[in-house]
Design a protein around this motif. Sequence first.
Motif, PDB file in Angstrom:
ATOM      1  N   GLY A  22     114.058  68.080  22.588  1.00 19.22           N
ATOM      2  CA  GLY A  22     113.216  67.925  21.421  1.00 19.22           C
ATOM      3  C   GLY A  22     111.773  68.187  21.837  1.00 19.22           C
ATOM      4  N   ARG A  23     110.901  68.300  20.855  1.00 16.18           N
ATOM      5  CA  ARG A  23     109.496  68.628  21.135  1.00 16.18           C
ATOM      6  C   ARG A  23     108.828  67.613  22.042  1.00 16.18           C
ATOM      7  NH1 ARG A  23     105.100  66.531  19.616  1.00 16.18           N
ATOM      8  NH2 ARG A  23     106.080  65.398  17.912  1.00 16.18           N
ATOM      9  N   VAL A  24     109.024  66.330  21.800  1.00 13.30           N
ATOM     10  CA  VAL A  24     108.344  65.299  22.592  1.00 13.30           C
ATOM     11  C   VAL A  24     108.745  65.402  24.061  1.00 13.30           C
ATOM     12  CG1 VAL A  24     108.114  62.802  22.949  1.00 13.30           C
ATOM     13  CG2 VAL A  24     108.036  63.755  20.626  1.00 13.30           C
ATOM     14  N   THR A  25     110.031  65.541  24.334  1.00 11.85           N
ATOM     15  CA  THR A  25     110.484  65.676  25.721  1.00 11.85           C
ATOM     16  C   THR A  25     109.964  66.974  26.322  1.00 11.85           C
ATOM     17  OG1 THR A  25     112.434  64.341  25.277  1.00 11.85           O
ATOM     18  CG2 THR A  25     112.501  65.740  27.239  1.00 11.85           C
ATOM     19  N   TYR A  26     110.018  68.062  25.553  1.00 11.91           N
ATOM     20  CA  TYR A  26     109.491  69.337  26.050  1.00 11.91           C
ATOM     21  C   TYR A  26     108.033  69.178  26.471  1.00 11.91           C
ATOM     22  CZ  TYR A  26     107.400  73.941  26.130  1.00 11.91           C
ATOM     23  OH  TYR A  26     106.699  75.047  26.515  1.00 11.91           O
ATOM     24  N   GLU A  27     107.227  68.553  25.627  1.00 14.75           N
ATOM     25  CA  GLU A  27     105.805  68.417  25.944  1.00 14.75           C
ATOM     26  C   GLU A  27     105.578  67.549  27.174  1.00 14.75           C
ATOM     27  OE1 GLU A  27     104.081  67.291  22.178  1.00 14.75           O
ATOM     28  OE2 GLU A  27     104.039  69.385  21.513  1.00 14.75           O
ATOM     29  N   MET A  28     106.399  66.518  27.345  1.00 19.41           N
ATOM     30  CA  MET A  28     106.298  65.683  28.539  1.00 19.41           C
ATOM     31  C   MET A  28     106.658  66.516  29.780  1.00 19.41           C
ATOM     32  SD  MET A  28     108.444  62.247  29.516  1.00 19.41           S
ATOM     33  CE  MET A  28     109.980  63.150  29.507  1.00 19.41           C
ATOM     34  N   MET A  29     107.722  67.288  29.702  1.00 12.91           N
ATOM     35  CA  MET A  29     108.153  68.118  30.832  1.00 12.91           C
ATOM     36  C   MET A  29     107.127  69.222  31.113  1.00 12.91           C
ATOM     37  SD  MET A  29     110.973  66.645  31.638  1.00 12.91           S
ATOM     38  CE  MET A  29     112.292  67.538  32.398  1.00 12.91           C
ATOM     39  N   GLU A  30     106.651  69.859  30.066  1.00 10.06           N
ATOM     40  CA  GLU A  30     105.679  70.955  30.195  1.00 10.06           C
ATOM     41  C   GLU A  30     104.379  70.473  30.832  1.00 10.06           C
ATOM     42  OE1 GLU A  30     103.855  74.215  27.097  1.00 10.06           O
ATOM     43  OE2 GLU A  30     103.809  72.097  26.502  1.00 10.06           O
ATOM     44  N   SER A  31     104.014  69.229  30.567  1.00  9.30           N
ATOM     45  CA  SER A  31     102.748  68.705  31.096  1.00  9.30           C
ATOM     46  C   SER A  31     102.824  68.368  32.584  1.00  9.30           C
ATOM     47  CB  SER A  31     102.306  67.470  30.308  1.00  9.30           C
ATOM     48  OG  SER A  31     103.147  66.368  30.602  1.00  9.30           O
ATOM     49  N   ALA A  32     104.029  68.283  33.140  1.00 15.86           N
ATOM     50  CA  ALA A  32     104.165  67.853  34.533  1.00 15.86           C
ATOM     51  C   ALA A  32     104.793  68.890  35.457  1.00 15.86           C
ATOM     52  CB  ALA A  32     104.995  66.574  34.579  1.00 15.86           C
ATOM     53  N   TRP A  33     105.938  69.426  35.087  1.00 18.63           N
ATOM     54  CA  TRP A  33     106.746  70.165  36.046  1.00 18.63           C
ATOM     55  C   TRP A  33     106.242  71.548  36.437  1.00 18.63           C
ATOM     56  CZ3 TRP A  33     109.246  67.249  39.019  1.00 18.63           C
ATOM     57  CH2 TRP A  33     109.733  66.015  38.563  1.00 18.63           C
ATOM     58  N   PRO A  34     105.621  72.336  35.575  1.00 18.49           N
ATOM     59  CA  PRO A  34     105.111  73.627  36.056  1.00 18.49           C
ATOM     60  C   PRO A  34     104.100  73.465  37.210  1.00 18.49           C
ATOM     61  CG  PRO A  34     105.224  73.658  33.675  1.00 18.49           C
ATOM     62  CD  PRO A  34     105.496  72.236  34.110  1.00 18.49           C
ATOM     63  N   ALA A  35     103.278  72.435  37.151  1.00 24.32           N
ATOM     64  CA  ALA A  35     102.307  72.194  38.223  1.00 24.32           C
ATOM     65  C   ALA A  35     103.015  71.785  39.515  1.00 24.32           C
ATOM     66  CB  ALA A  35     101.302  71.123  37.802  1.00 24.32           C
ATOM     67  N   ALA A  84     105.983  72.701  40.419  1.00 24.55           N
ATOM     68  CA  ALA A  84     106.640  73.904  40.947  1.00 24.55           C
ATOM     69  C   ALA A  84     105.685  74.729  41.811  1.00 24.55           C
ATOM     70  CB  ALA A  84     107.178  74.754  39.795  1.00 24.55           C
ATOM     71  N   ARG A  85     104.404  74.679  41.507  1.00 28.72           N
ATOM     72  CA  ARG A  85     103.400  75.460  42.251  1.00 28.72           C
ATOM     73  C   ARG A  85     102.732  74.662  43.365  1.00 28.72           C
ATOM     74  NH1 ARG A  85     102.373  76.402  36.879  1.00 28.72           N
ATOM     75  NH2 ARG A  85     100.525  75.094  36.928  1.00 28.72           N
ATOM     76  N   ASP A  86     102.989  73.366  43.443  1.00 27.70           N
ATOM     77  CA  ASP A  86     102.326  72.492  44.411  1.00 27.70           C
ATOM     78  C   ASP A  86     103.099  72.468  45.726  1.00 27.70           C
ATOM     79  OD1 ASP A  86     101.090  70.509  45.873  1.00 27.70           O
ATOM     80  OD2 ASP A  86     101.350  68.944  44.343  1.00 27.70           O
ATOM     81  N   GLU A  87     102.589  73.157  46.717  1.00 25.22           N
ATOM     82  CA  GLU A  87     103.275  73.232  48.008  1.00 25.22           C
ATOM     83  C   GLU A  87     103.302  71.887  48.739  1.00 25.22           C
ATOM     84  OE1 GLU A  87     102.204  76.593  50.385  1.00 25.22           O
ATOM     85  OE2 GLU A  87     102.210  77.921  48.634  1.00 25.22           O
ATOM     86  N   GLU A 110     111.864  71.442  44.294  1.00 24.01           N
ATOM     87  CA  GLU A 110     113.070  72.243  44.023  1.00 24.01           C
ATOM     88  C   GLU A 110     113.495  72.092  42.567  1.00 24.01           C
ATOM     89  OE1 GLU A 110     117.649  72.910  45.522  1.00 24.01           O
ATOM     90  OE2 GLU A 110     116.359  71.560  46.651  1.00 24.01           O
ATOM     91  N   TRP A 111     113.519  70.855  42.074  1.00 29.22           N
ATOM     92  CA  TRP A 111     113.836  70.603  40.663  1.00 29.22           C
ATOM     93  C   TRP A 111     112.872  71.390  39.776  1.00 29.22           C
ATOM     94  CZ3 TRP A 111     116.539  68.796  36.602  1.00 29.22           C
ATOM     95  CH2 TRP A 111     115.839  68.451  35.436  1.00 29.22           C
ATOM     96  N   ALA A 112     111.586  71.269  40.066  1.00 30.11           N
ATOM     97  CA  ALA A 112     110.553  71.901  39.233  1.00 30.11           C
ATOM     98  C   ALA A 112     110.666  73.428  39.243  1.00 30.11           C
ATOM     99  CB  ALA A 112     109.169  71.470  39.702  1.00 30.11           C
ATOM    100  N   ARG A 113     110.912  74.008  40.400  1.00 24.86           N
ATOM    101  CA  ARG A 113     111.018  75.472  40.497  1.00 24.86           C
ATOM    102  C   ARG A 113     112.243  75.980  39.741  1.00 24.86           C
ATOM    103  NH1 ARG A 113     111.228  77.040  46.223  1.00 24.86           N
ATOM    104  NH2 ARG A 113     110.940  79.144  45.471  1.00 24.86           N
ATOM    105  N   LYS A 114     113.353  75.282  39.873  1.00 22.24           N
ATOM    106  CA  LYS A 114     114.566  75.697  39.160  1.00 22.24           C
ATOM    107  C   LYS A 114     114.412  75.478  37.659  1.00 22.24           C
ATOM    108  CE  LYS A 114     117.767  75.368  42.965  1.00 22.24           C
ATOM    109  NZ  LYS A 114     119.074  74.875  43.419  1.00 22.24           N
ATOM    110  N   LEU A 115     113.758  74.399  37.286  1.00 25.28           N
ATOM    111  CA  LEU A 115     113.507  74.133  35.871  1.00 25.28           C
ATOM    112  C   LEU A 115     112.609  75.208  35.274  1.00 25.28           C
ATOM    113  CD1 LEU A 115     113.877  72.237  33.466  1.00 25.28           C
ATOM    114  CD2 LEU A 115     111.947  70.903  34.326  1.00 25.28           C
TER     115      LEU A 115
END
Length: 185
Positions: free
Chosen positions: A44-57, A59-62, A70-75
């Motif tokens: 749903g939108r609320v969960t998407y926005e929560m995930m979008e606000s955290a996981w892309p960053a 995925a890029r954080d070495e 690994e979760w973030a990159r695959k997601l």
Amino acid sequence: MGLLTFALNVTLDGCCDHREGIADDELHDHFTQLMDAAGAMLWGRVTYEMMESAWPAVARDEKAPQAMREWARKLDAKPKYVVSSSRRDFPWNNTVRLTGDLHEAVAQLKEKTPSGILVGSPTLGAALERLGLIDEYRIVLHPVLAGHGPTLFQGLASPRRLELLSTKRFASGAIAMHHRRAEAR
């Protein structure tokens, strides 16, 4: 046709607030394996926005912990579908808005995703359960009493019987449970 699998963390008193679980490497590895087995994510939108606000960053954080990264990159790479009546723009990689009748849209998504769909939104999960669309449940029960909500599947008109397929105990004391709809008697 792929299965629609509802997967979420919940505390012993039924709270499904993501901040209340024990988010360690073992938990991240568990959900990464579930995601690997699925062809797409559905939120749903609320969960998407929560995930979008955290996981892309992440995925890029070495410097992020390996299991989280690994979760973030695959997601980031996984197809993601979002149900929203208020938001139209979803810029995160591989994200598509589901439109039209919810039952029909999700049935079509199940048809075109033979490896299955993982849904992880409490409110959307309850709506999908009311429509009879959830095939399996992957709940991780955390040894925590949160003392607040929200709780899972609020507003169901009648009980649903489930069949336990497996359990797995984590070092944290959390228990991963795999259920499916029980056959009607």
